[in-house]
Design an enzyme around this catalytic site. Structure first.
Site, short mmCIF file in Angstrom:
data_model
loop_
_atom_site.label_atom_id
_atom_site.label_comp_id
_atom_site.label_asym_id
_atom_site.label_seq_id
_atom_site.Cartn_x
_atom_site.Cartn_y
_atom_site.Cartn_z
N LEU A 1 0.86 -1.19 0.00
CA LEU A 1 0.00 0.00 0.00
C LEU A 1 0.89 1.24 0.00
O LEU A 1 1.87 1.32 0.74
CB LEU A 1 -0.92 -0.02 1.22
CG LEU A 1 -1.90 -1.20 1.23
CD1 LEU A 1 -2.53 -1.38 2.60
CD2 LEU A 1 -2.97 -1.00 0.16
N ASN B 1 -2.89 -5.54 8.64
CA ASN B 1 -2.47 -6.59 7.71
C ASN B 1 -2.26 -7.87 8.50
O ASN B 1 -1.78 -7.84 9.64
CB ASN B 1 -1.15 -6.20 7.03
CG ASN B 1 -0.63 -7.29 6.10
OD1 ASN B 1 -1.36 -7.79 5.25
ND2 ASN B 1 0.62 -7.67 6.28
N THR B 2 -2.63 -8.98 7.90
CA THR B 2 -2.30 -10.26 8.51
C THR B 2 -1.22 -10.93 7.66
O THR B 2 -1.28 -10.95 6.43
CB THR B 2 -3.55 -11.15 8.70
OG1 THR B 2 -3.12 -12.40 9.22
CG2 THR B 2 -4.34 -11.36 7.43
N HIS B 3 -0.18 -11.41 8.36
CA HIS B 3 1.00 -11.95 7.68
C HIS B 3 1.28 -13.37 8.20
O HIS B 3 1.25 -13.60 9.40
CB HIS B 3 2.21 -11.04 7.95
CG HIS B 3 3.45 -11.52 7.28
ND1 HIS B 3 3.66 -11.37 5.93
CD2 HIS B 3 4.53 -12.18 7.76
CE1 HIS B 3 4.82 -11.91 5.61
NE2 HIS B 3 5.37 -12.41 6.69
N ASP C 1 2.39 0.29 8.12
CA ASP C 1 3.08 1.57 7.96
C ASP C 1 3.77 1.58 6.60
O ASP C 1 3.49 0.71 5.76
CB ASP C 1 4.04 1.83 9.14
CG ASP C 1 5.20 0.85 9.18
OD1 ASP C 1 5.39 0.08 8.22
OD2 ASP C 1 5.93 0.87 10.19
C1 GAR Z 1 -2.81 -15.51 4.31
O1 GAR Z 1 -2.10 -16.55 4.96
C2 GAR Z 1 -2.10 -14.19 4.49
O2 GAR Z 1 -1.46 -14.07 5.73
C3 GAR Z 1 -1.11 -14.23 3.38
O3 GAR Z 1 -1.80 -14.77 2.30
C4 GAR Z 1 -2.77 -15.68 2.80
C5 GAR Z 1 -4.10 -15.35 2.16
O4 GAR Z 1 -5.03 -16.34 2.35
N1 GAR Z 1 -0.62 -12.92 3.11
C6 GAR Z 1 0.63 -12.66 2.72
O5 GAR Z 1 1.45 -13.51 2.49
C7 GAR Z 1 0.92 -11.18 2.57
N2 GAR Z 1 2.33 -10.98 2.36
P1 GAR Z 1 -6.58 -16.12 2.06
O6 GAR Z 1 -6.71 -15.45 0.70
O7 GAR Z 1 -7.14 -17.50 2.04
O8 GAR Z 1 -7.13 -15.28 3.17
#
Ligand code: GAR
Length: 200
Positions: A93, A107-109, A141
């Site tokens: 972003l 964000n979830t990582h 951020d």
């Molecule tokens: C999730 O595990 C998320 O943390 C990751 O992609 C997956 C999406 O799954 N994101 C990243 O790697 C961002 N760098 P989803 O589409 O089934 O929710």
């Protein structure tokens, strides 16, 4: 309820978990729109099935990155979100977007930050040989996966794990964490104290 816009690029398992929670008024948050950079993202079909409005803002439709960033900010702002959740959104972003929603983008990582940031958190953790990895929910951020951490969950790596099996187990823990904390934030407050994001 707190208005939440979810940004997606992929299958949408995290989105699905939020959609399963948001009909309960006591949850405190409601997904009011799902926005993707990819017209073919599976998550868009999940949103449509749940009768949640969708929008696609594809980089190919813009002259440059800043233009796309502005377009994305506009498309999201239409839905007047109190919270923006990047859930498997695979793009960085930009400043226009982040300035538009200050301290309101999560964000979830799929790794325990600050270890293994970037697009391949699961693969990189496996390659490093760590015994424990997991998922991190954090505020976005200007950096790549560097913002204040809200919550983390640990997942043990098994001897026979490959990237797919490990990611699948991470996702189970990740979506439970995401649903839990988005609800807590919606029902409470989110403040930044130094390096920490504090939910009260
Ligand atoms: C999730 O595990 C998320 O943390 C990751 O992609 C997956 C999406 O799954 N994101 C990243 O790697 C961002 N760098 P989803 O589409 O089934 O929710």
């Amino acid at each position: 309820a707190h208005r939440v816009v979810v940004l997606v690029s992929g299958a949408g398992s995290n989105l699905a978990a939020l959609l399963a929670a948001h009909d309960d008024a006591a949850y405190g948050a409601r997904v009011v729109a799902v926005v993707s950079d990819r017209p073919g993202a599976g998550a868009l079909a999940l949103a449509r099935a749940a009768r949640v409005p969708t929008a696609v803002v594809a980089p190919a439709d813009f002259a440059d990155r800043p233009g796309w960033d502005r377009g994305l900010a506009e498309a999201v702002a239409v839905f007047r979100p109190e919270l923006v959740v990047s859930a498997g959104f695979m793009r960085i972003l930009g400043p226009t977007f982040l300035d538009r929603f200050p301290a309101r983008v999560l964000n979830t990582h799929p790794a325990l930050l600050p270890s293994f940031p970037g697009a391949h958190g699961v693969r990189d953790a496996l390659a490093h040989g760590v015994a424990v990895t997991g998922a991190t929910l954090h505020l976005v951020d200007a950096g790549v996966d560097t913002g204040p951490i809200i919550a983390q969950v640990a997942v043990a790596i098994e001897a026979d794990d490959d990237e797919a099996s490990l990611h699948e187990r991470i996702k189970v823990a990740e979506r439970a964490m995401l649903v839990d904390w988005v609800g807590r934030i919606a029902r409470g407050t989110l403040t930044i104290e130094g390096r920490r994001a504090v939910v009260g």
